[in-house]
Design a protein around this motif. Structure first.
Motif, PDB file in Angstrom:
ATOM      1  N   ARG A   3       2.943   3.195   0.173  1.00 36.91           N
ATOM      2  CA  ARG A   3       1.831   4.031  -0.265  1.00 36.91           C
ATOM      3  C   ARG A   3       0.492   3.394   0.093  1.00 36.91           C
ATOM      4  N   ASP A   4       0.372   2.083  -0.048  1.00 40.66           N
ATOM      5  CA  ASP A   4      -0.880   1.414   0.296  1.00 40.66           C
ATOM      6  C   ASP A   4      -1.218   1.616   1.769  1.00 40.66           C
ATOM      7  N   ARG A   5      -0.219   1.520   2.640  1.00 38.61           N
ATOM      8  CA  ARG A   5      -0.461   1.727   4.076  1.00 38.61           C
ATOM      9  C   ARG A   5      -0.820   3.178   4.365  1.00 38.61           C
ATOM     10  N   ILE A   6      -0.187   4.110   3.661  1.00 35.27           N
ATOM     11  CA  ILE A   6      -0.519   5.523   3.829  1.00 35.27           C
ATOM     12  C   ILE A   6      -1.973   5.771   3.425  1.00 35.27           C
ATOM     13  N   ALA A   7      -2.378   5.230   2.273  1.00 40.13           N
ATOM     14  CA  ALA A   7      -3.732   5.433   1.766  1.00 40.13           C
ATOM     15  C   ALA A   7      -4.779   4.872   2.718  1.00 40.13           C
ATOM     16  N   ARG A   8      -4.449   3.791   3.424  1.00 42.10           N
ATOM     17  CA  ARG A   8      -5.389   3.203   4.391  1.00 42.10           C
ATOM     18  C   ARG A   8      -5.388   3.944   5.721  1.00 42.10           C
TER      19      ARG A   8
END
Length: 380
Positions: free
Chosen positions: A126-131
């Motif tokens: 999710r963190d990579r998606i958000a970035r």
């Protein structure tokens, strides 16, 4: 015999949800039962010049871990998978099972411990998606198990799934782009609201949404899709709500949940069935009794409960509240390893008020809305 609807779904996910490009590295996560969709996804990814590989799971592996593993083994998170999620450009998760009740008799505490460990991978993703570093979509390949959960034959369930995804439309990508415009406009309208009040059977709930971002879900991270959602102000949720549809989480079911909130936290929780499991979920961690999401389900092709949250949270005419993890990029502050979606059916007698004005009755917004700007992307 090859079913062309699986080919159309694969093309839709790759072209609309992931916008897959030549040279990108794509991971397909699925159980072997999802082979009818894995194969066309792999084939179409190769046609698009991507580097595709499949991480295939087998029935029974996690059940063995939960039943026989030590605490250390239940808590283990593969460092290889964590490094892998940092390296890929795109990912597809196919939530297809051959037995959706395989954890029905598992010890709730042990199952939650294993799910908490799994959550570390999904949070990293999710963190990579958000970035903006990773494109990801979750979808489903119809199986007999899911058809049985939905009280349908496999053939009828396949029709339901593909209709909900609009894969047989003349232009499926064009359909979801149109949905993006409509739901993006609705999200923009809700962005000007301070407080929502939800009224229905055994339900009178107030939530402040001022200062929080609303987002449209239009096929980027789920297929099918169709909702607008936000994370409400954490301490603002007060009142009672009844979720007439069962909640299915981690292979177990909780029926007819009734919650009472005070200052954003569950202070009373009752279920007609599955009370011990509900209690275990609420006690998972400090944030599990908080609210992470409030959403309107707006896909009216999804017109029945199927015991699969991919579809059920988008049922046209419902709202859902998620306990646990909120969406940081929407302003949500609640943190938890839990994200439990609970669905409230407002199609018969439900009403929603925005800052005191009636805006929703019997499952529909009262006013039509015209798209005026490009919608915000779905990153939730």
């Amino acid at each position: 015999m090859n079913d062309p609807r699986f080919d159309r779904l694969a093309e839709l996910v790759l072209d609309h949800s992931l916008e897959l490009r030549p040279g990108q590295l794509l991971r397909i996560d699925a159980d072997a039962v999802a082979a009818p969709l894995i194969l066309p996804l792999h084939r179409e990814a190769i046609k698009r010049g991507a580097h595709a590989y499949a991480a295939i799971d087998l029935v029974g592996l996690k059940e063995l871990l939960v039943a026989q593993g030590s605490d250390e083994q239940l808590d283990f998170v593969s460092p290889i998978e964590l490094r892998e999620v940092d390296a890929i450009d795109a990912a597809i998760t196919i939530w297809s099972e051959s037995n959706t009740r395989s954890f029905s008799r598992a010890d709730p505490a042990r199952r939650q411990r294993q799910l908490t460990a799994d959550r570390q991978y999904s949070l990293r993703r999710r963190d990579r998606i958000a970035r903006g570093d990773l494109r990801w979509c979750g979808t489903l390949s119809p199986t007999n198990a899911h058809a049985q959960d939905a009280d349908m034959s496999l053939a009828d369930y396949e029709d339901f799934v593909f209709r909900a995804c609009h894969v047989l439309d003349d232009d499926p990508v064009g359909h979801w782009r149109s949905v993006a415009e409509q739901l993006g406009a609705r999200a923009g309208e809700l962005g000007g609201v301070r407080e929502l009040r939800i009224v229905g059977e055994d339900t009178d709930l107030i939530a402040v949404v001022e200062g929080r971002t609303w987002r449209s879900a239009h096929g980027r991270q789920n297929m099918p899709d169709g909702e607008v959602y936000t994370s409400p102000v954490e301490t603002s949720v007060n009142g009672t709500i009844r979720f007439g549809f069962p909640a299915v989480f981690g292979g177990r079911e909780v029926d007819d949940v009734r919650l009472r909130f005070e200052e954003g936290r569950v202070v009373s929780a009752e279920a007609a069935g599955g009370q011990p499991y509900l209690d275990a979920l609420l006690d998972m961690d400090e944030g599990a009794r908080g609210v992470g999401e409030l959403a309107f389900g707006l896909n009216y092709e999804i017109d029945r409960f199927t015991r699969n949250i991919l579809f059920d949270e988008k049922i046209g005419g419902t709202i859902h509240v998620a306990l646990g993890m909120g969406f940081a990029d929407l302003g949500g502050l609640n943190r938890s390893t839990l994200h439990l979606d609970l669905i409230c059916d407002l199609r018969r007698e439900g009403e929603v008020y925005a800052d005191g004005e009636l805006v929703w009755r019997a499952g529909r917004f009262l006013s039509e809305i015209q798209p005026t700007s490009r919608p915000v992307e779905h990153v939730g």
